[in-house]
Design an enzyme around this catalytic site. Structure first.
Site, PDB file in Angstrom:
ATOM      1  N   ASP A   1       0.806  -1.231   0.000  1.00 15.20           N
ATOM      2  CA  ASP A   1       0.000   0.000   0.000  1.00 15.20           C
ATOM      3  C   ASP A   1       0.835   1.276   0.000  1.00 15.20           C
ATOM      4  O   ASP A   1       0.333   2.341   0.361  1.00 15.20           O
ATOM      5  CB  ASP A   1      -0.965   0.027   1.195  1.00 15.20           C
TER       6      ASP A   1
ATOM      7  N   HIS B   1      -3.715  -1.858  -6.438  1.00 12.70           N
ATOM      8  CA  HIS B   1      -2.904  -0.706  -6.791  1.00 12.70           C
ATOM      9  C   HIS B   1      -3.807   0.398  -7.344  1.00 12.70           C
ATOM     10  O   HIS B   1      -4.347   0.280  -8.439  1.00 12.70           O
ATOM     11  CB  HIS B   1      -1.843  -1.102  -7.821  1.00 12.70           C
TER      12      HIS B   1
END
Length: 402
Positions: free
Chosen positions: A14, A44
């Site tokens: 992340d 993503h």
């Protein structure tokens, strides 16, 4: 960009790999985005200049720029999840190639993954619930584990899917075998399945970007066992696919973690997330001060980095309490370095997990220039600064190009 470049997260995932890959594809011609680990559990986030948002999972994060995606043999391919993602993107299958040797994730792998996490109750390890780990584990003990090339042979596909069903079942919430066979055969008629030579041809055509999934601190061998992924998240898979490339490590200005496991610098900071939150399988999205100790360890076990991409540089001005942690306090001692253990020694990693559960932040500082200080602490030049989610929010430091 004249060289092949690999993008790896130096945290728990992340950190912004998707937005970095999107910016790379927007700034220079890129032959292809090559996925080299993980599977449909990748998340993503990319936002276009017009405000369109997509969470890329199996398609590469350069798709909005028309950059082709290649799923290498190290990716766990989920045809059902891929079909859903393709539909959300307008079905850009013409941009996709898949290595026939890549493993196939099935509904039985996914159901077994979720059943295992339910049995753990409050002691969950953390999972995305997509069955990637179960797919990898099954393949270790079953040489006939289904692979992408099997979708070109109905008889072989049916037999291998039935073997998965029989080995992992009985399980709830899985479709009938014939429905899965039909869906996977349709997948085979839709996508372009290639051999290993296709990747070599891509690499010979021009610069490619290798897009990693998750983060080094979750690596199957180097993360804090057992709170890890069944995936190699370092540069090792890229090195097996490409003889030479630039190693780009990605970090946020604050450290984050999804779900359970050690998190030394966790703190109650006001850092809301637009695209991350509590997940049914992953657990809570946790935030904390920038952990220079853990990120230095990640860079070391990844084999070093040539440059850094520092994301979320818009956060420090908004959060006066945010700091950089440069050491730990552990059992009365000061730690500035987490010493790597022997390769593939999960016993060592489990012991390290127990130590980190007791560690607390030591020295905390608030620098004037966050990007420069992070580069200094991780001993790598900063190639890219990200001050927001769009490609236009990125600043490339030409002096750092390697």
């Amino acid at each position: 960009m004249n060289d092949h470049l690999a993008v790896v997260d130096l945290g728990y995932g992340d950190a912004g790999k998707g937005t970095v890959v999107d910016a790379l594809c927007a700034s220079d011609p890129v032959t292809a985005v090559i996925r080299f680990n993980g599977g449909a559990q990748a998340a993503h986030n990319v936002i276009t200049p017009a405000g369109r948002h997509h969470t890329f999972a199996q398609f590469g994060s350069g798709t909005f720029h028309g950059v082709p995606t290649h799923l290498s043999r190290f990716v766990v391919v989920d045809p059902l999840a891929l079909a859903a993602e393709a539909a959300a993107l307008g079905n850009p299958f013409h941009l996709l190639t898949i290595d026939g040797d890549a493993l196939l994730a099935t509904p039985w792998h996914r159901a077994a993954n979720r059943a295992r996490e339910r049995r753990r109750g409050g002691a969950r390890h953390g999972s995305c619930g997509m069955g990637v780990g179960e797919t990898m584990e099954y393949a270790l003990s079953h040489p006939d584990a289904p692979r992408v090339a099997d979708v070109t042979s109905p008889a072989r596909l049916r037999a291998r899917l039935a073997a998965v069903r029989d080995a992992l079942g009985p399980l709830d919430d899985v479709p009938p075998l014939e429905d899965v066979v039909d869906a996977f055969l349709a997948f085979g008629r839709t996508v372009s399945i290639v051999d290993g030579g296709h990747l070599d041809r891509l690499l010979g055509q021009g610069p490619c970007v290798f897009e990693g999934a998750q983060g080094v601190l979750l690596d199957e061998w180097r993360g804090w066992h057992p709170y890890t992924t069944w995936s190699t998240t370092t540069f090792a898979n890229v090195a097996a696919l490409c003889p030479a490339f630039v190693r780009l490590g990605v970090v946020r200005t604050y450290t984050t973690r999804h779900g359970a496991g050690p998190f030394v610098t966790e703190a109650p900071l006001d850092l809301p997330e637009a695209h991350n939150g509590v997940g049914e399988w992953q657990g809570a999205f946790r935030v904390g001060h920038f952990d220079a100790v853990a990120h230095r360890y990640a860079a070391e076990v990844a084999g070093g980095v040539d440059a850094l991409a520092v994301t979320h540089l818009d956060a420090p001005p908004r959060v006066p309490g945010l700091r950089i942690c440069t050491s730990y306090e552990l059992d009365g001692a000061r730690w500035e370095r987490i010493r790597p253990g022997p390769a593939e020694d999960l016993g060592h990693q489990a012991a390290l997990t127990a130590l980190l559960d007791r560690a607390r932040p030591g020295d905390l500082e608030r620098p004037d220039d966050w990007a420069d200080r992070i580069g200094e602490l991780l001993q790598a030049p900063v190639l890219l600064e990200s001050h927001g989610p769009r490609a236009g929010d990125k600043l490339f430091r030409q002096a750092a190009v390697v």
